[in-house]
Design a protein around this motif. Structure first.
Motif, PDB file in Angstrom:
ATOM      1  N   VAL A  31       0.857  -1.193   0.000  1.00 48.00           N
ATOM      2  CA  VAL A  31       0.000   0.000   0.000  1.00 48.00           C
ATOM      3  C   VAL A  31       0.888   1.236   0.000  1.00 48.00           C
ATOM      4  CG1 VAL A  31      -1.822   1.268   1.167  1.00 48.00           C
ATOM      5  CG2 VAL A  31      -1.715  -1.220   1.402  1.00 48.00           C
ATOM      6  N   ASP A  32       0.721   2.078  -0.995  1.00 48.54           N
ATOM      7  CA  ASP A  32       1.435   3.348  -1.004  1.00 48.54           C
ATOM      8  C   ASP A  32       0.473   4.398  -0.424  1.00 48.54           C
ATOM      9  OD1 ASP A  32       2.696   5.699  -1.496  1.00 48.54           O
ATOM     10  OD2 ASP A  32       3.299   5.198  -3.554  1.00 48.54           O
ATOM     11  N   TYR A  33       0.503   4.519   0.900  1.00 48.20           N
ATOM     12  CA  TYR A  33      -0.461   5.391   1.570  1.00 48.20           C
ATOM     13  C   TYR A  33      -0.360   6.835   1.089  1.00 48.20           C
ATOM     14  CZ  TYR A  33      -1.719   1.735   4.967  1.00 48.20           C
ATOM     15  OH  TYR A  33      -2.182   0.590   5.563  1.00 48.20           O
ATOM     16  N   GLU A  34       0.886   7.276   0.793  1.00 46.20           N
ATOM     17  CA  GLU A  34       1.069   8.654   0.322  1.00 46.20           C
ATOM     18  C   GLU A  34       0.303   8.874  -0.984  1.00 46.20           C
ATOM     19  OE1 GLU A  34       2.848  10.978   1.741  1.00 46.20           O
ATOM     20  OE2 GLU A  34       4.507  10.100   2.877  1.00 46.20           O
ATOM     21  N   ALA A  35       0.432   7.899  -1.883  1.00 41.95           N
ATOM     22  CA  ALA A  35      -0.216   8.047  -3.196  1.00 41.95           C
ATOM     23  C   ALA A  35      -1.732   8.011  -3.032  1.00 41.95           C
ATOM     24  CB  ALA A  35       0.242   6.928  -4.126  1.00 41.95           C
ATOM     25  N   VAL A  36      -2.222   7.133  -2.146  1.00 39.77           N
ATOM     26  CA  VAL A  36      -3.675   7.060  -1.941  1.00 39.77           C
ATOM     27  C   VAL A  36      -4.162   8.386  -1.384  1.00 39.77           C
ATOM     28  CG1 VAL A  36      -5.560   5.834  -0.803  1.00 39.77           C
ATOM     29  CG2 VAL A  36      -3.504   4.572  -1.441  1.00 39.77           C
ATOM     30  N   LYS A  37      -3.419   8.912  -0.407  1.00 35.21           N
ATOM     31  CA  LYS A  37      -3.857  10.167   0.204  1.00 35.21           C
ATOM     32  C   LYS A  37      -3.888  11.282  -0.842  1.00 35.21           C
ATOM     33  CE  LYS A  37      -2.695  13.627   3.605  1.00 35.21           C
ATOM     34  NZ  LYS A  37      -1.708  14.165   4.532  1.00 35.21           N
ATOM     35  N   SER A  38      -2.894  11.315  -1.693  1.00 32.56           N
ATOM     36  CA  SER A  38      -2.892  12.415  -2.658  1.00 32.56           C
ATOM     37  C   SER A  38      -4.036  12.261  -3.667  1.00 32.56           C
ATOM     38  CB  SER A  38      -1.498  12.554  -3.239  1.00 32.56           C
ATOM     39  OG  SER A  38      -1.418  12.149  -4.495  1.00 32.56           O
ATOM     40  N   ASP A  39      -4.413  11.032  -3.989  1.00 32.94           N
ATOM     41  CA  ASP A  39      -5.586  10.834  -4.860  1.00 32.94           C
ATOM     42  C   ASP A  39      -6.879  11.223  -4.135  1.00 32.94           C
ATOM     43  OD1 ASP A  39      -4.033  10.072  -6.926  1.00 32.94           O
ATOM     44  OD2 ASP A  39      -4.641   7.972  -6.969  1.00 32.94           O
ATOM     45  N   ILE A  40      -6.940  10.929  -2.829  1.00 35.84           N
ATOM     46  CA  ILE A  40      -8.129  11.342  -2.067  1.00 35.84           C
ATOM     47  C   ILE A  40      -8.227  12.862  -2.085  1.00 35.84           C
ATOM     48  CG2 ILE A  40      -9.163  11.474   0.251  1.00 35.84           C
ATOM     49  CD1 ILE A  40      -7.852   8.712   0.831  1.00 35.84           C
ATOM     50  N   TRP A  41      -7.101  13.498  -1.855  1.00 38.47           N
ATOM     51  CA  TRP A  41      -7.060  14.973  -1.796  1.00 38.47           C
ATOM     52  C   TRP A  41      -7.667  15.556  -3.081  1.00 38.47           C
ATOM     53  CZ3 TRP A  41      -5.013  17.524   2.501  1.00 38.47           C
ATOM     54  CH2 TRP A  41      -4.903  18.904   2.403  1.00 38.47           C
ATOM     55  N   ALA A  42      -7.267  14.976  -4.198  1.00 38.25           N
ATOM     56  CA  ALA A  42      -7.768  15.480  -5.491  1.00 38.25           C
ATOM     57  C   ALA A  42      -9.256  15.156  -5.654  1.00 38.25           C
ATOM     58  CB  ALA A  42      -6.966  14.871  -6.636  1.00 38.25           C
ATOM     59  N   ALA A  43      -9.657  13.962  -5.206  1.00 38.10           N
ATOM     60  CA  ALA A  43     -11.051  13.535  -5.408  1.00 38.10           C
ATOM     61  C   ALA A  43     -12.023  14.373  -4.588  1.00 38.10           C
ATOM     62  CB  ALA A  43     -11.197  12.054  -5.041  1.00 38.10           C
ATOM     63  N   LEU A  44     -11.546  14.948  -3.485  1.00 41.20           N
ATOM     64  CA  LEU A  44     -12.453  15.669  -2.588  1.00 41.20           C
ATOM     65  C   LEU A  44     -13.205  16.794  -3.312  1.00 41.20           C
ATOM     66  CD1 LEU A  44     -10.250  15.839   0.658  1.00 41.20           C
ATOM     67  CD2 LEU A  44     -12.449  14.673   0.402  1.00 41.20           C
ATOM     68  N   THR A  45     -12.545  17.447  -4.228  1.00 43.19           N
ATOM     69  CA  THR A  45     -13.186  18.577  -4.911  1.00 43.19           C
ATOM     70  C   THR A  45     -13.512  18.255  -6.373  1.00 43.19           C
ATOM     71  OG1 THR A  45     -10.951  19.448  -5.201  1.00 43.19           O
ATOM     72  CG2 THR A  45     -12.271  20.411  -3.432  1.00 43.19           C
ATOM     73  N   ASP A  46     -13.487  16.968  -6.711  1.00 43.07           N
ATOM     74  CA  ASP A  46     -13.810  16.562  -8.081  1.00 43.07           C
ATOM     75  C   ASP A  46     -15.255  16.037  -8.086  1.00 43.07           C
ATOM     76  OD1 ASP A  46     -13.761  15.726 -10.661  1.00 43.07           O
ATOM     77  OD2 ASP A  46     -12.465  13.983 -10.317  1.00 43.07           O
ATOM     78  N   SER A  47     -16.190  16.993  -8.089  1.00 46.95           N
ATOM     79  CA  SER A  47     -17.603  16.630  -7.957  1.00 46.95           C
ATOM     80  C   SER A  47     -18.093  15.840  -9.177  1.00 46.95           C
ATOM     81  CB  SER A  47     -18.430  17.909  -7.802  1.00 46.95           C
ATOM     82  OG  SER A  47     -19.789  17.584  -7.644  1.00 46.95           O
ATOM     83  N   LYS A  48     -18.842  14.788  -8.928  1.00 43.70           N
ATOM     84  CA  LYS A  48     -19.325  13.923 -10.016  1.00 43.70           C
ATOM     85  C   LYS A  48     -20.822  14.094 -10.208  1.00 43.70           C
ATOM     86  CE  LYS A  48     -15.396  11.654 -10.610  1.00 43.70           C
ATOM     87  NZ  LYS A  48     -14.484  12.144 -11.639  1.00 43.70           N
TER      88      LYS A  48
END
Ligand code: HEM
Length: 676
Positions: A31-48
């Motif tokens: 698990v690359d926790y850093e990479a997951v966190k950075s994807d979460i960060w981006a997804a937070l404001t990527d409204s679907k």
């Protein structure tokens, strides 16, 4: 007041922890926790389009998901929590409180696919924690390491199911009490609309204290969590017509939403989740303490909101500022200013945001990590220092005593045991082996596989409050008269190691099975001062299940034992001295023998109750053997179909019993140790 990120960092140093990772630990099992966190960060404001984010930010929604995933945890038996990721399955997925959280899981699904090695449980908690940080909130750290369950079975005891009724019935939903976590099955804690939805904020406060208490949260933690959580986001109840069919009624399209029309039906502004409508603050995507000041600054009046539920609206206190439009409170929120102790905390957090931030950060870490167990089980780059809820142990000494030379000393004690408590063998000799086996069994007995708490490491059962638990009676005397002298004379020897070792030596000698040593491990330490009383009290004996078969079987599940392991442990030699100490008449056989006697007795004898009962339940005597005593928990093994099959096998085959006992013994002795 909004706490800027810089201010939070300066006051708390928390961001430093979550933002600066330990590079060595940033990967765990792929698990690359850093990479997951950075994807979460981006997804937070990527409204679907399928579920537009309120205020353009999924943060509050994902915090609610993480809170509901973790918030099923209960101290009574360590069940619940986000480890296992069972919020994805029935029964939890169908709970009314989890309405529309299927969409929050859908928001995370692409991330799960992109990062297949992170578990759902870890992803959900990382998403909630990252959302807090993203909106400027305080974060103490992140404890990863959850593993996903393949189904929701481990939540069946949480209800509403037949198994929950067996273990902990709740006759009036809304009045549910210990050992259940919430007051209302299907809700995470309490009814937001008041006790049985009566809209009375005074009446809900005992419910809040009781249910958060059953989750192991004190008043400071409770008020910080509720108000800190409701600093973010909004409630959804756009119209009176509801959310539509639940996942049980329509698994393919649960809670489609019935408000509004056309392409925006049931989502965005037209969302119906709880049926309450509105945010708690004017800045629902920022960390503030406005929730607390809003509670105090206005007069709150109960109204029926657009979703046809009772909620509260603010009016100006005469001569004071006007309230902002649109904000609301739930009856459970107003409860926090309807009682003195809670209100004092609301006042503290309204005037001191750093106090709120400290408390919230710690309480969130506890809320979300406590089902993982001790701190050493936490994985990932942002693990916080060990916390009181993790029942921390001291560091091991640089040089531990050699187990095998200790074993020789224990053997000497066993062959010449004259001082202190002991049994008497058939040829009249004092024998302490069965007492040592009992001490080791008791030392390990607090371990709960459900939340990985307890166990023999630390020998915490010799300290308060565990030393007062009825089944531990007399164990301290055995330790101080037999084992303490060895520990005192051997640098680096821990009492905890000696306890496990001496029980194992006694078993090996009495059974002639030296494979008891195969899994023997050292490295345990001794706790010098008792654990925090609020935290350790969760290890209290579980005596609340009325049906004896259900009680025995539940105990095995909580301890992580299979049926053969549980049955085998009942066959351990039983000290006559200790049985009398506990208030019973005696044992089922010779305490110095380790064999299948108990199982042979269970399949051949008839039993009647004696007039005695003790901390291990009622006692029975064999009709044809007036010196042979068993406990009801032994008879249960012959009443329960699955256990009975094992009893029959052990009665017919002593080696099968001893094989299972070796396996069960090493399992309970090592359950709380890190993997080798
Ligand atoms: C939303 C009740 C404690 C975080 C809500 C909603 C209700 C509710 C009814 C509205 C759900 C909806 O319609 O979308 C309660 C009650 C609590 C409690 C009765 C305990 C007495 C907490 C805690 C946290 C939390 C401890 C987190 C630490 C949130 C968040 C939202 C929310 C972030 C907003 C979700 C969104 O914007 O989509 N809560 N809650 N709540 N709750 Fe709580």
């Amino acid at each position: 007041m909004r706490l800027s990120r810089a201010a939070a960092s300066a006051v708390l140093g928390f961001f430093a922890l979550f933002a600066t990772s330990n590079a060595n630990n940033s990967h765990h099992q792929g698990v690359d926790y850093e990479a997951v966190k950075s994807d979460i960060w981006a997804a937070l404001t990527d409204s679907k389009e399928f579920w537009p984010a309120d205020f353009g930010n999924y943060g509050p929604f994902l915090i609610r998901l993480a809170w509901h995933c973790a918030g099923s945890y209960r101290t009574s038996d360590g069940r619940g929590g986000c480890d296992g990721g069972r919020i994805r399955y029935l029964p939890e997925r169908g709970w009314p409180d989890n309405v529309n959280l299927d969409k929050a899981l859908d928001v995370l699904e692409p991330l799960k696919i992109r990062h297949p090695s992170i578990s759902w449980g870890d992803l959900i908690i990382l998403a909630g924690t990252t959302a807090i940080e993203h909106m400027g909130g305080p974060v103490l750290g992140y404890c990863g390491g959850r593993t996903d369950d393949a189904n929701g079975d481990a939540s069946l005891q949480l209800g509403p199911t037949a198994l929950q009724v067996d273990i902990a019935n709740c006759t009036l939903n809304g009045n549910c009490s210990f050992p259940l976590g919430p007051t209302t099955i299907g809700l995470i804690y309490v009814n937001p609309e008041g006790h049985l939805a009566d809209g009375d904020p005074v009446g809900i406060t005992p419910d809040i204290r009781s249910s958060f208490g059953r989750m192991g949260m004190n008043d400071r933690e409770t008020v910080a969590l509720i108000g800190g959580g409701h600093s973010f986001g909004k409630a959804h109840g756009a119209c009176p017509t509801g959310a539509g069919p639940s996942p049980i009624e329509d698994p393919a399209n649960p809670w489609p939403g019935t408000c509004g029309n056309g392409t925006s039906k049931g989502k965005g502004r037209n969302t119906f989740s709880s049926g309450f409508e509105g945010p708690w603050t004017t800045a629902p995507t920022n960390w503030t303490n406005q929730y607390f000041s809003n509670l105090l600054d206005f007069n709150w009046t109960i109204i029926t909101g657009p979703g046809a539920h009772k909620q509260w609206t603010p009016n100006a206190i005469s001569g004071k500022k006007s309230p902002p439009s649109g904000i609301m409170m739930l009856t459970s929120d107003i409860g926090l200013i309807s009682e003195d102790k809670y209100k004092a905390l609301v006042q503290e957090y309204a005037t001191n945001i750093s106090s709120l931030s400290t408390e919230f950060a710690h309480a969130w870490y506890k809320l979300t990590s406590r089902d993982i167990g001790p701190a050493w089980r936490c994985k990932g780059p942002w693990v916080a220092p060990p916390q009181p809820f993790q029942l921390p142990l001291p560091d091991a000494p640089a040089q531990s005593a050699d187990l095998w030379s200790l074993a020789d000393k224990v053997k000497n004690v066993l062959s010449a045991s004259t001082k202190g408590p002991s049994d008497t063998t058939a040829d009249g000799q004092p024998y302490v082996g069965a007492l040592l086996i009992n001490v080791a069994k008791q030392c390990a007995s607090s371990y709960r596989d459900t939340d990985h708490s307890g166990g023999c490491n630390g020998a915490s059962f010799l300290l308060a409050p565990q030393n007062d638990y009825p089944l531990n009676k007399g164990t301290g005397d055995v330790v101080s008269s037999v084992l303490k002298p060895i520990a005192d004379a051997t640098p680096g020897a821990s009492i905890a190691d000696l306890i496990v070792l001496s029980g194992t030596v006694a078993l090996a000698q009495a059974s002639g099975r030296y494979d008891f040593y195969d899994h023997l491990r050292g490295g345990r330490v001794d706790l010098k001062t008792a654990w925090n009383l609020e935290e350790v009290s969760r290890l209290a004996p579980r005596t609340y299940i009325a049906n004896p078969i259900v009680a025995v079987r539940d105990d095995w599940v909580v301890r992580g034992l299979t049926v053969p392991q549980g049955v085998a442990l009942a066959g351990l030699p039983r000290s006559t001295f200790q049985q009398k100490n506990l208030g019973y008449s005696g044992s089922f056989g010779d305490p110095s023998k380790v064999d299948n006697t108990l199982f042979k007795l269970l399949v051949t004898e008839s039993w009647v109750p004696t007039n005695k009962t003790g901390p291990a339940g009622p006692e029975y005597v064999a009709v044809d053997k007036p010196d042979v005593f068993v406990l009801q928990s032994d008879l249960v093994l012959h009443w329960d179909g699955e256990a009975k099959a094992v009893v029959q096998e052990f009665a017919a085959d002593n080696d099968a019993f001893l094989d299972a006992l070796v396996d069960a013994w090493s399992t309970i002795m090592n359950a709380d140790l890190p993997p080798k």
